[in-house]
Every structure is written in C-alpha cells, then in structure tokens.
Motif scaffolding. Sequence first.
Motif, short mmCIF file in Angstrom:
data_model
loop_
_atom_site.label_atom_id
_atom_site.label_comp_id
_atom_site.label_asym_id
_atom_site.label_seq_id
_atom_site.Cartn_x
_atom_site.Cartn_y
_atom_site.Cartn_z
N UNK A 28 0.82 -1.22 0.00
CA UNK A 28 0.00 0.00 0.00
C UNK A 28 0.85 1.27 0.00
N UNK A 29 2.16 1.14 0.25
CA UNK A 29 3.02 2.31 0.33
C UNK A 29 3.43 2.85 -1.04
N UNK A 30 3.31 2.03 -2.08
CA UNK A 30 3.85 2.41 -3.38
C UNK A 30 2.81 3.08 -4.25
N UNK A 31 3.32 3.93 -5.14
CA UNK A 31 2.44 4.68 -6.03
C UNK A 31 2.45 4.19 -7.47
N UNK A 32 3.32 3.22 -7.78
CA UNK A 32 3.35 2.72 -9.15
C UNK A 32 3.49 1.21 -9.14
N UNK A 33 2.97 0.58 -10.18
CA UNK A 33 2.90 -0.87 -10.26
C UNK A 33 4.28 -1.51 -10.35
N UNK A 34 5.20 -0.90 -11.08
CA UNK A 34 6.52 -1.48 -11.27
C UNK A 34 7.27 -1.62 -9.95
N UNK A 35 7.28 -0.55 -9.16
CA UNK A 35 7.98 -0.59 -7.87
C UNK A 35 7.31 -1.57 -6.92
N UNK A 36 5.98 -1.55 -6.90
CA UNK A 36 5.25 -2.46 -6.01
C UNK A 36 5.53 -3.92 -6.37
#
Length: 293
Positions: A34-42
């Motif tokens: 839930x902390x990430x803002x983009x799919x790649x990083x998550x």
Amino acid sequence: MAPGRRHRAGADPPSSVTPSWPTQQLAEFLSLISCFNDEKTATQRGIEHVAEVLDAEAAALVRGGAVITAIGFAEGEVPIEPLVAVADGSRQTLPVPGAGECEAVSVPLEDDRPLHLVVARRPDKPFQPDELGLLRGMGRVLTLGLRNLRLLENERALRSGSERQASENARLLGAVRERQVLVERLAQLQRGIVDRLPVHEVLEAALEGACELLGDQVGVLRLTDPDDPFHTMLVASIGAETELLTERRHQPLTAGLGGRAMRQRGVVVADAVSGIASPEVTGDFPAMGLTAA
C-alpha cells in the motif's frame, strides 16, 4: 541482482512458524504494497518481500512465456524457460546460481491476465503447508494491490487528460471570443463606411477595436502627411496625454516606433526583453512611462 537470497533479519525462520506468524506477515505485506504509487515498484519490492519472508533463494512473476520480474539471478542470466515451466506446472525445480537445483512452487494470481508467482528454496528446506498457505495469501494481496495501483494509474491518466482537455477548451474559447470581438469590430467599421461616417470617426473606431483586441490602454494611428511624405500625422489616439498630443501630432517619418513600422512596412515590437522600449523609441506616442509598444 546478485545470485541467491539471504534470510531477512528479524523474520522467523520457516522451522519456527507459529499460528500468528502468517497473519502477521500478511498484515506487513499489505502495509508494504500500500506504500507504493506505481505498479513497477510495487511488483519488484513485493516479490523481494515474499522471498525474504519465506527465506527463498529466488522469486519471479511469470506471465505466459515471459518473466515480468525476477530476483535471485544475475542480470542477464534469468532462466526464462525453467521459470515458465515451473509456472505452468511442468517442472518442480529451478536452478539458482550459488544454491543449485532448488525446490520451486508456483502460485496463480487472480489477475485479468494469467500471472504466476514462482518461488524457489534450497531442497533441504522444503515448503511447509502453512508456508504454502501464506504464499497463496501473499499472492492474493499482491494481486489486489497491483490491481488498485492500475486503477489509480488509469484514474490519474484520465484526470490528466481531462485537465489538458479543459485547458485546451479554455484556450479555444478565448480564441473564439477574440475572433468574435474582431468580427464585431470589423462589422462596425463596415457599417461606418457604408453609412459614410466622417473619416476620422472610422479611423478612431479602427484604433479602438485594435486596442480592445490587444488589451492595450494607449494607441495611436499615424498616416503619412499627404503634403509632406517625409512626415507623419497623428489622426487618432487613445490614452493620450493632452499636453503631449499637440507636441507629437506631427513627426518626421524617421521618428519613433510608428515611423519605423511604416518604413519597414511590418510589425515592430519594443519591450523590456528586446531592450528597445526607450523614450527615444516610443517618442512618437503622446504618453509617458510606456514599457512596451
């Protein structure tokens, strides 16, 4: 990424799984995604966390015949075919540099497109039922997290597109209004000419329309003196200072910005940027303190 994985400091080893351990790990995983803002990083951080929690040597996300992302392998040495084979269930082991042939499991993720989470661990540490249940739970959390991020990305893209469209609509509306003002002014001039209004009234109307269209407060209209082609005469003005009007009504053709425009037969701009908005340049205007013309 460097081959092999190290056990995450502070994580309970698989041999010491307690009833609350899977719940705790799922809660931590949900908080992480839930902390990430983009799919790649998550995606990348998500499979790293899965490997750390399960003390795995390697992990990957596989879709169809392609590896979306993988950890535990050197760059350029990801075993794509074995990973795809584990994902489709035709293989149960995976070669991992520094760890040898490892036991591998695959968990299908409930995504719009077929996606599998593949995890590999040393053969002397086989996966326990509780760990497989945790892996499936983390897969579901990852799926929901990635789906939410895609929805957010789509929403941001739609909002950005709407804002751009609104900005373009405002620009077009402004252009239409300017054109409407111009058309109305031209219509007024045509009516004045048809109605045979005095020439000075037609010229003043033309100057007023130009100032209104450009949003200027000062304007002058000069014509070549019919009796002296080397001089110009002021035939209409807006925002003129009375004391300067008589003084600057009749000027040499070489004087000021108006004379320069008439000589060059084109548009001439003088402002702070061009560095030529000096009193000498704007001396043919019957107004003081001009900064641009």
